[in-house]
Design an enzyme around this catalytic site. Structure first.
Site, PDB file in Angstrom:
ATOM      1  N   ASP A   1       0.861  -1.168   0.000  1.00 26.67           N
ATOM      2  CA  ASP A   1       0.000   0.000   0.000  1.00 26.67           C
ATOM      3  C   ASP A   1       0.912   1.237   0.000  1.00 26.67           C
ATOM      4  OD1 ASP A   1      -3.200   0.620   1.647  1.00 26.67           O
ATOM      5  OD2 ASP A   1      -2.079   1.760   0.154  1.00 26.67           O
TER       6      ASP A   1
ATOM      7  N   GLU B   1     -10.550   6.565   4.241  1.00 31.62           N
ATOM      8  CA  GLU B   1      -9.466   6.036   5.073  1.00 31.62           C
ATOM      9  C   GLU B   1      -9.538   6.568   6.501  1.00 31.62           C
ATOM     10  OE1 GLU B   1      -6.428   6.194   1.337  1.00 31.62           O
ATOM     11  OE2 GLU B   1      -5.702   5.267   3.158  1.00 31.62           O
TER      12      GLU B   1
HETATM   13  C1  GLC Z   1      -4.308   4.306  -0.172  1.00 29.82           C
HETATM   14  C2  GLC Z   1      -5.209   3.154   0.224  1.00 29.82           C
HETATM   15  C3  GLC Z   1      -5.310   2.079  -0.820  1.00 29.82           C
HETATM   16  C4  GLC Z   1      -5.163   2.687  -2.198  1.00 29.82           C
HETATM   17  C5  GLC Z   1      -3.758   3.248  -2.314  1.00 29.82           C
HETATM   18  C6  GLC Z   1      -3.532   3.942  -3.666  1.00 29.82           C
HETATM   19  O1  GLC Z   1      -3.544   4.707   0.932  1.00 29.82           O
HETATM   20  O2  GLC Z   1      -4.921   2.526   1.465  1.00 29.82           O
HETATM   21  O3  GLC Z   1      -6.581   1.449  -0.648  1.00 29.82           O
HETATM   22  O4  GLC Z   1      -5.356   1.693  -3.185  1.00 29.82           O
HETATM   23  O5  GLC Z   1      -3.443   4.140  -1.272  1.00 29.82           O
HETATM   24  O6  GLC Z   1      -4.323   5.086  -3.766  1.00 29.82           O
END
Ligand code: GLC
Length: 646
Positions: free
Chosen positions: A330, A531
């Protein structure tokens, strides 16, 4: 200072000495320790995980081909494959010196100044990175980068695109056919803009509604999560787009929704069998549809960061679960591993992360991974294994035999983004996602006889409230009606519906007119969030609804029949307001096609076809002041609950 504090605190000199020594010690240790110490991996009991049969992603011929390509790659190219950078910091020309495996457009990244863009600029961006990578003359075999984005409820960073209900609404619909069709439509929409990878579906089981990502979870019922994850990936990855296909991502591995208190990126303190059977369910579903990538979770399991967890990322995921795609980290999640940083973390690669997502430091991270590969800190075997997985997936989706994004068959498929079929699918999904919680005296469906209806609550006319996060921008706060030319808010849906032509529908957002209508519709909502910005300590109906809540009081005292519609990413504490409303509807986060809510409230589609509620609770709805509830007396509406007109 308290008189009875221990000697240590009473003696300033001694205290100072201790502070100096401890800081020195820490710096010394971190300075001299060559590599971060491997965190203790919980080596549990793998039998807790259902065993899947190992099977290669590639045919024997494809295996030969990938091995031949691997032979030709320079170590620089191999290392490049292990990194995905963001378009906000990596320019197309950088791909010659930094041959990255992929680029991404994160939640707020897009061509131009905004966090979103129209189809054409996206397509031009995809072309630019693709051609830059292939123009790399320094190598025999340039490898095209993947282009990934968070299309998590439709292609949500494209201006004008239809936005589908977030996963919790699809979990309420619990209809695998609709979810598969949404997956297929999303694949077409991604191909239209030159993308080939979406970081979806989230297959979390959101156990505590305080989690800011609860709405990204299909359900608290692992079986619903399994079958809906399988359906979405099937639709997404098997939609034929020329010789290629779109790549899905089951995320976030694992137990992102099982953390203590629902804290985003927190610690899931759960026994291994529970981890496997509850939080693993969505992965088994996605794997049944051969999901090509899995994204690691920021969170921890029993105190160990998942991104450092070799037992889970390698022994379990590659062993018992027999995953044969690649694992992507992530967003800088590797940096949260003790001893790692945004631009240096061999440990995550060695634990089983194949590709590191580095939004702002891809060049520095590339250098540190190259050094680690040259020094053997990342073994040649591990490097080749990760590259082989990435190349295999790229081969499988047709990227190695493909053409420039704008020359692919699915390019410029505007219909998939905002055409009538996409709009109709969105509206159908909204209808199926609604859950009827109360309907006293058959107040719903709304009467067809002429009547005065007042709609109260500013959320009845807000794409932000009805779509939730990940809509044009990451937090979806600054979006407005003009951004959704093909969508409708609830009030639009009600006022423009043929079935309401004889109704006098007034929109009075703040109940300033204090009307006494024949029927009132009061809309409550959460502000949009994504988030950790959605993590909450309370499920109280947010303050922004004050006027609407006061209206509920006023109307119930005046005995005005009232329908209450809740637009939320999770259960809210509504126990006390239930007696004040004759009808109650959970509408979740329907996205851009809120006309679907009007259809069900009115009992028919715009074409006059009868419709009824069919949604059921995907999550245990707690009584006031409770959160993650398990026993019946704590639950207001259990999983599976839902009324209908018949
Ligand atoms: C974010 C999220 C993830 C996402 C990634 C790219 O922090 O946790 O779900 O796919 O970054 O945007």
């Amino acid at each position: 200072m308290r008189p009875n504090s221990p000697l240590l605190f009473r003696n300033p000199a001694l205290m100072t000495l201790l502070i100096v020594v401890s800081i020195g010690g820490y710096l010394g240790a971190s300075f001299f320790t060559a590599a971060p110490s491997e965190p203790k991996n919980i080596t549990g009991d793998p039998r807790a995980w259902p065993q899947r049969a190992q099977q290669s992603l590639l045919s024997p011929n494809e295996e030969v081909r990938v091995s031949a390509i691997l032979e030709q790659l320079t170590i620089e190219q191999k290392v490049g494959q292990l990194i995905v950078g963001d378009i906000s910091t990596i320019e197309p020309k950088d791909l010659v010196d930094y041959p990255l495996g992929a680029i991404l457009a994160g939640g707020n990244s897009a061509p131009g100044e905004k966090a979103y863009a129209e189809m054409e600029p996206w397509l031009n961006t995809a072309d630019a990175y693709y051609t830059a990578a292939l123009s790399n003359q320094n190598v025999e075999q340039p490898i095209p980068p993947l282009f990934g984005t968070d299309a998590v409820h439709g292609h949500n960073n494209v201006l004008g695109a239809v936005i589908f209900p977030h996963n919790i609404g699809l979990g309420a619909a619990n209809d695998t056919a609709i979810v598969e069709r949404i997956g297929a439509m999303t694949a077409r929409a991604l191909a239209a803009t030159g993308h080939d990878w979406t970081f979806a579906p989230t297959v979390a089981v959101a156990e505590d509604p305080r989690w800011g990502r609860a709405y990204e979870s299909y359900s608290q019922d692992p079986e619903r999560v399994r079958v809906l994850s399988r359906a979405f990936v099937k639709g997404l990855q098997s939609e034929p787009i020329g010789n290629g296909m779109i790549l899905g991502t089951a995320k976030h591995f694992i137990a992102d929704g099982g953390t203590k208190g629902g804290r985003d990126r927190g610690d899931a303190r759960i026994p291994e069998p529970y981890l496997a059977n509850v939080h693993g369910a969505g992965y088994y579903g996605a794997l049944e549809s051969d999901v090509g990538t899995i994204m690691g979770s920021f969170s921890s399991w029993n105190g160990t960061k998942i991104h450092a967890h070799k037992y889970l990322l390698t022994d379990i995921l590659r062993g018992r679960m027999a995953f044969n795609g690649f694992v992507v980290s992530d967003w800088n999640a590797h940096a949260q591993i003790p001893g790692c940083s945004v631009d240096d973390c061999p440990l995550a690669i060695n634990a089983g992360i194949d590709m590191l997502m580095s939004p702002w430091d891809a060049k520095d991270l590339y250098q540190s991974v190259l050094r680690a590969a040259q020094s053997g800190k990342i073994s040649e075997q591990r490097l080749n294994e990760a590259v082989k997985r990435i190349l295999s997936v790229k081969l499988k989706i047709g990227l190695l035999d493909g053409t420039m994004p704008s020359a692919r068959p699915g390019a410029r498929d505007k219909e998939a983004l905002s055409g009538s079929a996409a709009q109709a699918l969105g509206r159908e999904a909204v209808r199926s996602s609604l859950v009827l919680l109360k309907n006293e005296d058959g107040l719903l469906p709304l009467p067809s006889a002429p009547s005065k209806i007042t709609v109260i609550g500013q959320a009845a006319d807000s794409f932000s409230n009805q779509s939730g996060g990940w809509t044009l921008t990451w937090q979806a706060r600054e979006i407005a009606k003009e951004h959704f030319p093909f969508g409708a808010t609830l009030i639009d849906g009600l006022q423009n519906h043929p079935a309401s032509r004889d109704q006098d529908i007034l929109f009075d957002p703040d109940d300033s007119q204090r009307t006494l209508p024949d029927i009132a519709i009061v809309v409550l909502a959460e502000p949009s969030y994504a988030e950790y910005q959605g993590d909450t300590k309370s499920l109280r109906v947010p303050r922004q609804n004050r006027a609407a809540l006061n209206a509920l009081d006023r109307l119930s005292k005046a005995d005005i029949p009232t329908v209450c519609v809740i637009l939320s990413g999770r259960p809210l504490w509504i126990e006390k307001l239930i007696p004040k409303t004759q009808a109650l509807v959970a509408a979740w986060l329907p996205g851009s096609q809120a006309g679907g809510i009007a259809d069900v409230l009115l009992g028919e589609t715009e074409q006059g076809m009868p419709v009824d509620f069919s949604g059921t609770m995907p999550i245990r709805w707690p009584k006031d002041r409770l959160f993650a509830v398990k026993d019946d007396e704590e639950i207001l509406f259990p999983i599976g609950y839902g009324l209908s007109y018949n």
